[in-house]
Design a protein around this motif. Structure first.
Motif, PDB file in Angstrom:
ATOM      1  N   SER A 171     -29.707  18.933  -4.300  1.00 27.24           N
ATOM      2  CA  SER A 171     -29.732  17.581  -4.858  1.00 27.24           C
ATOM      3  C   SER A 171     -30.487  16.659  -3.911  1.00 27.24           C
ATOM      4  O   SER A 171     -30.436  16.831  -2.692  1.00 27.24           O
ATOM      5  CB  SER A 171     -28.304  17.070  -5.038  1.00 27.24           C
ATOM      6  OG  SER A 171     -27.621  17.865  -5.982  1.00 27.24           O
ATOM      7  N   TYR A 188     -32.132  12.625  -2.879  1.00 28.45           N
ATOM      8  CA  TYR A 188     -32.264  11.184  -3.018  1.00 28.45           C
ATOM      9  C   TYR A 188     -33.757  10.898  -3.099  1.00 28.45           C
ATOM     10  O   TYR A 188     -34.552  11.539  -2.404  1.00 28.45           O
ATOM     11  CB  TYR A 188     -31.684  10.454  -1.798  1.00 28.45           C
ATOM     12  CG  TYR A 188     -30.219  10.646  -1.536  1.00 28.45           C
ATOM     13  CD1 TYR A 188     -29.688  10.438  -0.266  1.00 28.45           C
ATOM     14  CD2 TYR A 188     -29.331  11.016  -2.545  1.00 28.45           C
ATOM     15  CE1 TYR A 188     -28.340  10.594  -0.010  1.00 28.45           C
ATOM     16  CE2 TYR A 188     -27.979  11.174  -2.298  1.00 28.45           C
ATOM     17  CZ  TYR A 188     -27.491  10.955  -1.027  1.00 28.45           C
ATOM     18  OH  TYR A 188     -26.149  11.112  -0.768  1.00 28.45           O
ATOM     19  N   TYR A 211     -33.178   6.056  -5.702  1.00 28.40           N
ATOM     20  CA  TYR A 211     -32.224   6.717  -6.571  1.00 28.40           C
ATOM     21  C   TYR A 211     -31.329   7.594  -5.708  1.00 28.40           C
ATOM     22  O   TYR A 211     -31.802   8.512  -5.030  1.00 28.40           O
ATOM     23  CB  TYR A 211     -32.927   7.585  -7.627  1.00 28.40           C
ATOM     24  CG  TYR A 211     -31.938   8.418  -8.401  1.00 28.40           C
ATOM     25  CD1 TYR A 211     -31.717   9.757  -8.065  1.00 28.40           C
ATOM     26  CD2 TYR A 211     -31.186   7.860  -9.428  1.00 28.40           C
ATOM     27  CE1 TYR A 211     -30.784  10.517  -8.748  1.00 28.40           C
ATOM     28  CE2 TYR A 211     -30.253   8.612 -10.113  1.00 28.40           C
ATOM     29  CZ  TYR A 211     -30.053   9.939  -9.761  1.00 28.40           C
ATOM     30  OH  TYR A 211     -29.125  10.680 -10.434  1.00 28.40           O
ATOM     31  N   SER A 243     -27.741   8.188  -7.043  1.00 26.45           N
ATOM     32  CA  SER A 243     -26.922   8.817  -8.087  1.00 26.45           C
ATOM     33  C   SER A 243     -26.765   7.789  -9.203  1.00 26.45           C
ATOM     34  O   SER A 243     -27.249   6.666  -9.106  1.00 26.45           O
ATOM     35  CB  SER A 243     -25.553   9.230  -7.543  1.00 26.45           C
ATOM     36  OG  SER A 243     -24.815   8.080  -7.156  1.00 26.45           O
ATOM     37  N   GLY A 244     -26.096   8.198 -10.286  1.00 25.93           N
ATOM     38  CA  GLY A 244     -25.806   7.250 -11.341  1.00 25.93           C
ATOM     39  C   GLY A 244     -26.947   7.103 -12.332  1.00 25.93           C
ATOM     40  O   GLY A 244     -27.629   8.078 -12.666  1.00 25.93           O
ATOM     41  N   SER A 245     -27.176   5.884 -12.799  1.00 26.52           N
ATOM     42  CA  SER A 245     -28.190   5.621 -13.819  1.00 26.52           C
ATOM     43  C   SER A 245     -29.552   6.117 -13.378  1.00 26.52           C
ATOM     44  O   SER A 245     -29.981   5.882 -12.246  1.00 26.52           O
ATOM     45  CB  SER A 245     -28.255   4.124 -14.106  1.00 26.52           C
ATOM     46  OG  SER A 245     -29.345   3.842 -14.974  1.00 26.52           O
ATOM     47  N   THR A 246     -30.227   6.776 -14.290  1.00 31.15           N
ATOM     48  CA  THR A 246     -31.535   7.361 -13.940  1.00 31.15           C
ATOM     49  C   THR A 246     -32.645   6.324 -13.919  1.00 31.15           C
ATOM     50  O   THR A 246     -33.720   6.589 -13.384  1.00 31.15           O
ATOM     51  CB  THR A 246     -31.897   8.476 -14.929  1.00 31.15           C
ATOM     52  OG1 THR A 246     -31.885   7.944 -16.257  1.00 31.15           O
ATOM     53  CG2 THR A 246     -30.910   9.631 -14.825  1.00 31.15           C
ATOM     54  N   VAL A 270     -33.917   3.045 -12.386  1.00 32.24           N
ATOM     55  CA  VAL A 270     -33.631   2.269 -11.177  1.00 32.24           C
ATOM     56  C   VAL A 270     -34.571   1.077 -11.127  1.00 32.24           C
ATOM     57  O   VAL A 270     -35.786   1.232 -11.294  1.00 32.24           O
ATOM     58  CB  VAL A 270     -33.839   3.126  -9.917  1.00 32.24           C
ATOM     59  CG1 VAL A 270     -33.517   2.316  -8.675  1.00 32.24           C
ATOM     60  CG2 VAL A 270     -32.982   4.380  -9.961  1.00 32.24           C
ATOM     61  N   GLU A 316     -37.897   5.888 -13.015  1.00 32.75           N
ATOM     62  CA  GLU A 316     -36.950   6.696 -13.773  1.00 32.75           C
ATOM     63  C   GLU A 316     -36.872   8.093 -13.189  1.00 32.75           C
ATOM     64  O   GLU A 316     -37.897   8.792 -13.050  1.00 32.75           O
ATOM     65  CB  GLU A 316     -37.332   6.768 -15.243  1.00 32.75           C
ATOM     66  CG  GLU A 316     -36.285   7.507 -16.082  1.00 32.75           C
ATOM     67  CD  GLU A 316     -36.292   7.067 -17.520  1.00 32.75           C
ATOM     68  OE1 GLU A 316     -37.300   6.505 -17.978  1.00 32.75           O
ATOM     69  OE2 GLU A 316     -35.282   7.298 -18.197  1.00 32.75           O
TER      70      GLU A 316
END
Lengths: 112, 110
Positions: free
Chosen positions: A30, A32, A50, A52-55, A57, A66
């Protein structure tokens, strides 16, 4: 290990036009993801990140990006650019460990 | 404002004469980095500190050394600068993987 590809070394665009700067990454873990802007003879300034969370930004200066996991992309967009957006833009990724891996940069040149 | 400060912004040194670049931070971040950036290239990581643990990149020349006497300060020492070491040197700090950069020091070797 991770890597970042910025396919466009230069992107010319007229003022008030939209722009997209492309970034693709590869990583076995994973990640960042970050976009930085660099003006001449300056350090790097964080535009957005980015974690985590909403894709989708949103960052400073009207930029957004995105995160698309299936396409391993993190493209930067702005709906209407200004002359002052002329700068070098770097996409970067942090995977395992604490180290940023940068792309080779995209020079955005905004013309009147 | 909390920030990363690099001094000086511009440094001129003679070929072979040792030079030290400094970086300080008020962010209390535990990780500090030194990058070298040559013209029209991406920043290249030289080394980083995680707290007091020093991590050297495999391809960083021995000519480059670093010291971190405390959380706030980090120094880059170039023992014998060559013409090829002329570049922008960037210091950065991080805590959560998000790096905060200083304004950089542009090194000229004459």
């Amino acid at each position: 290990a991770q890597s970042v590809t910025q396919l466009d070394s230069q992107v010319p665009v007229f003022e008030e036009a939209p722009v997209e700067l492309r970034c693709n990454y590869s990583s076995s873990v994973s990640v960042y993801l970050f976009w930085y802007v660099q003006y001449p003879n300056q350090g790097l300034q964080l535009l957005l990140k980015y974690l985590s969370g909403s894709t989708l930004v949103k960052g400073i200066n009207g930029f957004e990006a995105e995160f698309n996991k299936s396409q391993t992309s993190f493209h930067l967009r702005k709906p209407s650019v200004h002359i002052s957006d002329t700068a070098e833009y770097f996409c970067a990724v942090v995977g395992g460990g604490n180290k940023l891996t940068f792309g080779t940069g995209t020079q955005l040149k905004v013309e009147l | 404002d909390a920030m990363v400060i690099q001094n000086p912004r511009y440094q001129v040194t003679q070929f072979g004469k040792p030079v030290t670049l400094s970086c300080s931070q008020t962010l209390n971040h535990n990780v500090m980095y030194w990058y070298q950036q040559k013209s029209s290239q991406a920043p290249k990581l030289l080394f980083h500190y995680y707290d007091k643990d020093f991590n050297n990149e495999a391809d960083t020349p021995d000519n480059f050394q670093s010291r971190r006497p405390n959380t706030s300060f980090c120094f880059l020492d170039i023992r014998s600068p060559g013409l090829g070491d002329a570049a922008m040197y960037l210091c950065a700090t991080s805590r959560d993987g998000s790096e905060q950069f200083g304004q950089g020091t542009r090194l000229t070797v004459v």
